[in-house]
Design a protein around this motif. Structure first.
Motif, PDB file in Angstrom:
ATOM      1  N   ARG A 124       0.900  -1.016  -0.080  1.00  0.00           N
ATOM      2  CA  ARG A 124       0.021   0.001  -0.132  1.00  0.00           C
ATOM      3  C   ARG A 124       0.862   1.132  -0.200  1.00  0.00           C
ATOM      4  NH1 ARG A 124      -5.289   0.777   1.502  1.00  0.00           N
ATOM      5  NH2 ARG A 124      -5.056  -1.325   2.304  1.00  0.00           N
ATOM      6  N   ASP A 129      -1.236   5.899  -4.897  1.00  0.00           N
ATOM      7  CA  ASP A 129      -2.738   6.236  -4.613  1.00  0.00           C
ATOM      8  C   ASP A 129      -2.972   5.231  -3.079  1.00  0.00           C
ATOM      9  OD1 ASP A 129      -2.762   3.660  -5.437  1.00  0.00           O
ATOM     10  OD2 ASP A 129      -4.472   4.024  -6.702  1.00  0.00           O
ATOM     11  N   SER A 131      -3.181   2.278  -2.546  1.00  0.00           N
ATOM     12  CA  SER A 131      -4.072   1.108  -2.775  1.00  0.00           C
ATOM     13  C   SER A 131      -3.432  -0.152  -2.797  1.00  0.00           C
ATOM     14  CB  SER A 131      -4.730   1.429  -4.135  1.00  0.00           C
ATOM     15  OG  SER A 131      -3.773   1.071  -5.211  1.00  0.00           O
ATOM     16  N   THR A 132      -4.412  -1.153  -2.799  1.00  0.00           N
ATOM     17  CA  THR A 132      -3.947  -2.611  -2.857  1.00  0.00           C
ATOM     18  C   THR A 132      -4.858  -3.183  -3.711  1.00  0.00           C
ATOM     19  OG1 THR A 132      -5.332  -3.388  -0.958  1.00  0.00           O
ATOM     20  CG2 THR A 132      -2.889  -2.840  -0.457  1.00  0.00           C
ATOM     21  N   GLU A 133      -5.659  -2.499  -4.590  1.00  0.00           N
ATOM     22  CA  GLU A 133      -6.620  -3.004  -5.564  1.00  0.00           C
ATOM     23  C   GLU A 133      -6.368  -2.326  -6.833  1.00  0.00           C
ATOM     24  OE1 GLU A 133      -8.370  -5.681  -4.983  1.00  0.00           O
ATOM     25  OE2 GLU A 133      -8.456  -5.739  -2.951  1.00  0.00           O
TER      26      GLU A 133
END
Length: 208
Positions: A124, A129, A131-133
């Protein structure tokens, strides 16, 4: 010099070499023995035009085995440095590492994060950003690299598996996993990650 790594720092930062070495050793420990033993040079760089407290992105080096580190350390700077280092181990130099966009991204990111104390947290923190997706830009001290949504899925799966298990698979298939043009789908197959949901585009060499 520590092992096969030479550390080049400005006089007032020489004490940081031990911290840099811990990150280098973590990344090296996940690579095949011959790769882990390659000579590397960790070179501290300062962008003096904006002051020592600035946090610039440096132009990537083209010297084989050279890895950039700045004047800031700790927090997000550790996984960012590790990602830059891993890209050099996979691609040979920083410029080539920043241009990696095919399935090699999976190997780069697992090398960078697989031995970290909090691999998913660092995933992350190293992404622009947080994010992890999905797809995202990965920060490094130089030009960074892009992770596609499929590559993110594969890396997350690997980071949740036993480290020794994944390391053995990475080492066994290193030549194909680091071959320019290898697809994300093929990398997933080699690492026993289901390709379901990766999408047809992930079979191409590079995916934005």
């Amino acid at each position: 010099m520590r092992g096969a790594t030479t550390y080049c720092a400005l006089p007032e930062w020489t004490g940081r070499a031990a911290d840099w070495a811990k990150a280098v050793d973590r990344v090296r420990s996940l690579a095949p023995a011959a790769v882990a033993a390659r000579p590397l040079t960790v070179r501290q760089r300062v962008e003096a035009r904006y002051g020592l407290d600035s946090d610039p992105s440096y132009d990537p080096l083209t010297t084989p085995g050279a890895v950039t580190v700045g004047t800031r350390w700790g927090g997000n700077r550790v996984p960012e440095f590790s990602a830059g280092l891993a890209s050099v181990l996979v691609a040979g130099d920083e410029k080539a590492g920043g241009e990696v966009c095919d399935g090699r991204v999976v190997t780069v990111m697992w090398l960078a994060l697989g031995a970290a104390p909090d691999p998913l947290g660092d995933l992350r923190h190293v992404r622009l950003d947080d994010s992890t997706e999905g797809g995202a830009y990965v920060l490094t001290p130089t030009s960074g690299l892009m992770m596609s949504a499929g590559q993110t899925t594969v890396v997350k799966t690997l980071l949740q598996r036993p480290r020794t298990e994944v390391a053995a698979q990475i080492k066994a298939h290193w030549t194909e996993l680091t071959r320019p043009g290898v697809s994300t789908v093929r990398a997933a197959e080699l690492l026993h990650v289901p390709a379901t949901g990766l999408g047809g585009a992930e079979g191409n060499s590079c995916v934005a």
